[in-house]
Design an enzyme around this catalytic site. Structure first.
Site, short mmCIF file in Angstrom:
data_model
loop_
_atom_site.label_atom_id
_atom_site.label_comp_id
_atom_site.label_asym_id
_atom_site.label_seq_id
_atom_site.Cartn_x
_atom_site.Cartn_y
_atom_site.Cartn_z
N SER A 1 -6.86 -9.53 6.90
CA SER A 1 -6.29 -9.78 8.23
C SER A 1 -5.66 -11.16 8.37
CB SER A 1 -7.35 -9.55 9.32
OG SER A 1 -7.77 -8.20 9.30
N LYS B 1 0.84 -1.21 0.00
CA LYS B 1 0.00 0.00 0.00
C LYS B 1 0.86 1.26 0.00
CE LYS B 1 -3.51 -2.68 2.37
NZ LYS B 1 -4.73 -2.71 3.12
N GLU C 1 -9.79 -0.56 -1.34
CA GLU C 1 -9.43 0.84 -1.03
C GLU C 1 -9.51 1.70 -2.28
OE1 GLU C 1 -5.74 -0.15 0.88
OE2 GLU C 1 -6.88 -1.07 2.51
C1 PEP Z 1 -5.34 -5.99 1.78
O1 PEP Z 1 -5.27 -4.78 1.89
O2 PEP Z 1 -5.39 -6.52 0.65
C2 PEP Z 1 -5.39 -6.77 3.00
C3 PEP Z 1 -5.77 -8.02 2.93
O3 PEP Z 1 -5.05 -6.11 4.14
P1 PEP Z 1 -4.88 -6.75 5.62
O4 PEP Z 1 -4.12 -8.03 5.46
O5 PEP Z 1 -4.13 -5.73 6.40
O6 PEP Z 1 -6.26 -6.98 6.13
#
Ligand code: PEP
Length: 249
Positions: free
Chosen positions: A212, A11, A96
């Site tokens: 997550s 990101k 996002e």
């Molecule tokens: C993502 O942004 O694709 C993602 C899965 O984030 P996280 O693992 O932090 O939930």
């Protein structure tokens, strides 16, 4: 056999020096594995990351791109620009991008077409919001996202598609789908692709889970028969955690 894939989405994190440091830790810790491992640094760090990882099996991928070939699109990056710095795979449709940059399935269909015209691989992200799941609409929402953004493609194009199911309520929240919820949805996705195309296309496409994923829960999620790996956000920013997740497959 379809590919197992673990990808880290970095990101808007890490400047050039921080990215160099993370790559160097990853290079030291990365085990030999049959799993395809990918990392997606910010645009400004792609060239350096590509050069750094050129001798390693870890692929550097991009987080986004525009659908136009070039032109007056201030702040945007084209497929040719990505390819000119060695990038072959692009993440499209991350929640996002959908939430903060108004990307719709219609825009995403155009991005997918452009990427495929440039012989790139698309990691296509999709998934329902919390209200959809609470209202028992999650299967309908996911089916509609696939239909609108991908189902215009010819069957042959699917060799360059990776799916990443990411329930929005599980991204960056610490809330993970249970292994059973992930399997139920992945199975549904594969069935939906099989009904539209064929068992061959559906059995060949890798479907990653994102939301997550951590070293503590990765093994259980990855052990589900229709989960072919993960797209990892937060935990991919720590080399030790990301490597542990790669090892959990
Ligand atoms: C993502 O942004 O694709 C993602 C899965 O984030 P996280 O693992 O932090 O939930």
């Amino acid at each position: 056999m379809r590919k197992k894939i673990v990808a880290g989405n970095w990101k808007m994190n890490n400047d050039l020096g921080q990215t160099e440091a993370l790559l160097s830790k990853l290079l030291k810790k990365m085990p030999e594995t049959e799993t395809e491992v990918m990392v997606a640094p910010a645009f400004t760090n792609l060239r350096m990351a590509f050069d750094t990882l050129i001798q390693s099996p870890v692929e550097v991928i991009a987080q986004n791109m525009h659908f136009a070939e070039n032109g007056a699109y201030t702040g945007e990056i084209s497929a040719d620009m990505l390819k000119s710095v060695g990038i072959q795979t692009v993440i499209l449709g991350h929640s996002e991008r959908r939430a903060y940059f108004n990307e719709t399935d219609e825009t995403l269909a155009k991005k997918v077409d452009t990427a495929l015209e440039h012989d790139m691989t698309v990691m296509f992200c999709f998934g329902e919001e919390l209200e959809d799941r609470k209202g028992d609409n999650h299967f309908k929402v996911v089916e509609s996202q696939l239909e609108k953004a991908l189902f215009h493609l010819k069957a042959a194009a699917w060799k360059n598609i990776i799916l990443a199911y990411e329930p929005v309520w599980a991204i960056g929240t610490g809330e993970t789908a249970t292994p059973e919820q992930a399997q139920e949805m992945h199975k549904f996705i594969r069935k939906t692709v099989a009904e539209k195309y064929s068992d061959k296309v559906a059995d060949g496409v890798s479907i990653l889970y994102g939301g997550s994923v951590k070293p503590q829960n990765a093994k259980e999620i990855f052990s589900q028969p229709d989960v072919d790996g993960g797209l990892i956000g937060g935990a991919s920013l720590k080399a030790k955690d990301f490597v542990a997740i790669v090892e959990a497959i």
